[in-house]
Design a protein around this motif. Structure first.
Motif, PDB file in Angstrom:
ATOM      1  N   LYS A   1       0.743  -1.297  -0.001  1.00  0.00           N
ATOM      2  CA  LYS A   1      -0.107   0.095  -0.019  1.00  0.00           C
ATOM      3  C   LYS A   1       0.824   1.254  -0.090  1.00  0.00           C
ATOM      4  O   LYS A   1       0.374   2.253  -0.132  1.00  0.00           O
ATOM      5  CB  LYS A   1      -0.893  -0.042   1.290  1.00  0.00           C
ATOM      6  N   SER A   2       2.021   1.141   0.184  1.00  0.00           N
ATOM      7  CA  SER A   2       2.937   2.439   0.125  1.00  0.00           C
ATOM      8  C   SER A   2       4.277   2.012  -0.541  1.00  0.00           C
ATOM      9  O   SER A   2       4.592   0.852  -0.587  1.00  0.00           O
ATOM     10  CB  SER A   2       3.205   2.807   1.647  1.00  0.00           C
ATOM     11  N   PRO A   3       5.050   2.940  -0.874  1.00  0.00           N
ATOM     12  CA  PRO A   3       6.302   2.726  -1.590  1.00  0.00           C
ATOM     13  C   PRO A   3       7.435   2.242  -0.760  1.00  0.00           C
ATOM     14  O   PRO A   3       8.294   1.586  -1.300  1.00  0.00           O
ATOM     15  CB  PRO A   3       6.616   4.194  -2.250  1.00  0.00           C
TER      16      PRO A   3
ATOM     17  N   GLU B   1       7.083   5.100   4.560  1.00  0.00           N
ATOM     18  CA  GLU B   1       5.998   6.086   4.166  1.00  0.00           C
ATOM     19  C   GLU B   1       4.659   5.966   4.211  1.00  0.00           C
ATOM     20  O   GLU B   1       4.330   4.837   4.537  1.00  0.00           O
ATOM     21  CB  GLU B   1       6.587   6.185   2.647  1.00  0.00           C
TER      22      GLU B   1
ATOM     23  N   TYR C   1      -0.184   4.944  -0.462  1.00  0.00           N
ATOM     24  CA  TYR C   1      -0.759   5.857  -1.573  1.00  0.00           C
ATOM     25  C   TYR C   1      -2.051   6.250  -1.218  1.00  0.00           C
ATOM     26  O   TYR C   1      -2.335   7.535  -1.653  1.00  0.00           O
ATOM     27  CB  TYR C   1      -0.657   4.910  -2.778  1.00  0.00           C
ATOM     28  N   VAL C   2      -3.032   5.391  -1.151  1.00  0.00           N
ATOM     29  CA  VAL C   2      -4.369   5.843  -0.668  1.00  0.00           C
ATOM     30  C   VAL C   2      -4.937   5.315   0.754  1.00  0.00           C
ATOM     31  O   VAL C   2      -4.476   4.244   1.144  1.00  0.00           O
ATOM     32  CB  VAL C   2      -5.424   5.467  -1.772  1.00  0.00           C
TER      33      VAL C   2
ATOM     34  N   THR D   1      -4.213   8.218 -10.605  1.00  0.00           N
ATOM     35  CA  THR D   1      -3.610   8.362  -9.224  1.00  0.00           C
ATOM     36  C   THR D   1      -3.236   6.964  -8.981  1.00  0.00           C
ATOM     37  O   THR D   1      -3.623   5.790  -9.409  1.00  0.00           O
ATOM     38  CB  THR D   1      -4.776   8.465  -8.369  1.00  0.00           C
ATOM     39  N   THR D   2      -1.870   6.902  -8.532  1.00  0.00           N
ATOM     40  CA  THR D   2      -1.246   5.460  -8.108  1.00  0.00           C
ATOM     41  C   THR D   2      -1.988   5.154  -6.721  1.00  0.00           C
ATOM     42  O   THR D   2      -1.860   6.061  -5.842  1.00  0.00           O
ATOM     43  CB  THR D   2       0.229   5.595  -7.900  1.00  0.00           C
ATOM     44  N   VAL D   3      -2.263   3.815  -6.714  1.00  0.00           N
ATOM     45  CA  VAL D   3      -3.188   3.611  -5.361  1.00  0.00           C
ATOM     46  C   VAL D   3      -2.300   2.587  -4.414  1.00  0.00           C
ATOM     47  O   VAL D   3      -2.621   2.249  -3.525  1.00  0.00           O
ATOM     48  CB  VAL D   3      -4.594   2.804  -6.070  1.00  0.00           C
ATOM     49  N   CYS D   4      -1.438   1.790  -5.261  1.00  0.00           N
ATOM     50  CA  CYS D   4      -0.613   0.799  -4.625  1.00  0.00           C
ATOM     51  C   CYS D   4       0.604   0.171  -5.692  1.00  0.00           C
ATOM     52  O   CYS D   4       0.950   0.711  -6.749  1.00  0.00           O
ATOM     53  CB  CYS D   4      -1.365  -0.575  -4.526  1.00  0.00           C
TER      54      CYS D   4
ATOM     55  N   GLU E   1       3.764   0.305 -10.213  1.00  0.00           N
ATOM     56  CA  GLU E   1       2.935   1.162  -9.461  1.00  0.00           C
ATOM     57  C   GLU E   1       1.636   0.778 -10.275  1.00  0.00           C
ATOM     58  O   GLU E   1       1.507   0.777 -11.411  1.00  0.00           O
ATOM     59  CB  GLU E   1       3.253   2.430  -9.736  1.00  0.00           C
TER      60      GLU E   1
ATOM     61  N   GLN F   1      -2.284   2.227 -11.350  1.00  0.00           N
ATOM     62  CA  GLN F   1      -2.915   3.361 -11.178  1.00  0.00           C
ATOM     63  C   GLN F   1      -4.624   3.013 -11.102  1.00  0.00           C
ATOM     64  O   GLN F   1      -5.146   1.842 -11.303  1.00  0.00           O
ATOM     65  CB  GLN F   1      -3.011   4.187 -12.557  1.00  0.00           C
TER      66      GLN F   1
END
Length: 157
Positions: A94-96, A100, A103-104, A114-117, A127, A129
């Motif tokens: 769920k995050s980079p 961090e 993403y959402v 929008t990048t979601v995961c 990535e 979208q």
């Protein structure tokens, strides 16, 4: 027989439909064999899913009717929601990175780009979208979970 002559024989074998050449003279014996090309056959998989049949109960309890009406109401609410599905098999993040922010989160607005995961497959981080616009109403998978192609990841209204 010298190296040049053997090389010419190899070239002849490669260009012909022959699979084997055997040559003997007074001092040498040369046997050349060409491996048969193996044909790769992939099985055909039917796109139809197996149909499961269930026997209908002979008598339904009187209390089952209100529960089914509630189920229909929630199904209608879910009909309004769109889903973002996994475009590939991989591990869901769920995050980079673990340090961090995701993403959402539920309640975030997303648009097509929008990048979601991130989905990791074979050490490649892809990535993903949203490809739809709306508000994230539910995250359907856990961080670090393996997902399959087409598996729902997010619900968006």
């Amino acid at each position: 027989m010298n190296f040049k002559e053997i090389k010419e024989l190899i070239d002849i074998l490669d260009q012909s439909s022959l699979t084997e050449i055997n040559i003997e003279d007074k001092t040498n014996v040369v046997n050349l064999k060409k491996e048969k090309e193996t044909e790769i056959i992939t099985p055909q998989i039917s796109s139809q899913q197996p149909v499961q049949q269930y026997a209908a109960p002979s008598e339904a309890p009187a209390q089952a009717a209100p529960a089914s009406q509630e189920g229909e109401a929630s199904a209608q609410a879910d009909d309004d929601a769109q889903t973002i599905t996994a475009p590939m098999v991989g591990t869901f993040y769920k995050s980079p990175s673990p340090e961090e922010n995701p993403y959402v989160q539920v309640g975030d607005k997303v648009s097509n780009d929008t990048t979601v995961c991130i989905l990791e497959a074979m050490k490649l981080f892809n990535e993903i979208q949203a490809e739809i616009s709306g508000e994230i109403t539910e995250i359907l998978v856990e961080d670090g979970q393996m997902v399959e192609y087409g598996q729902p990841l997010f619900k968006v209204k």
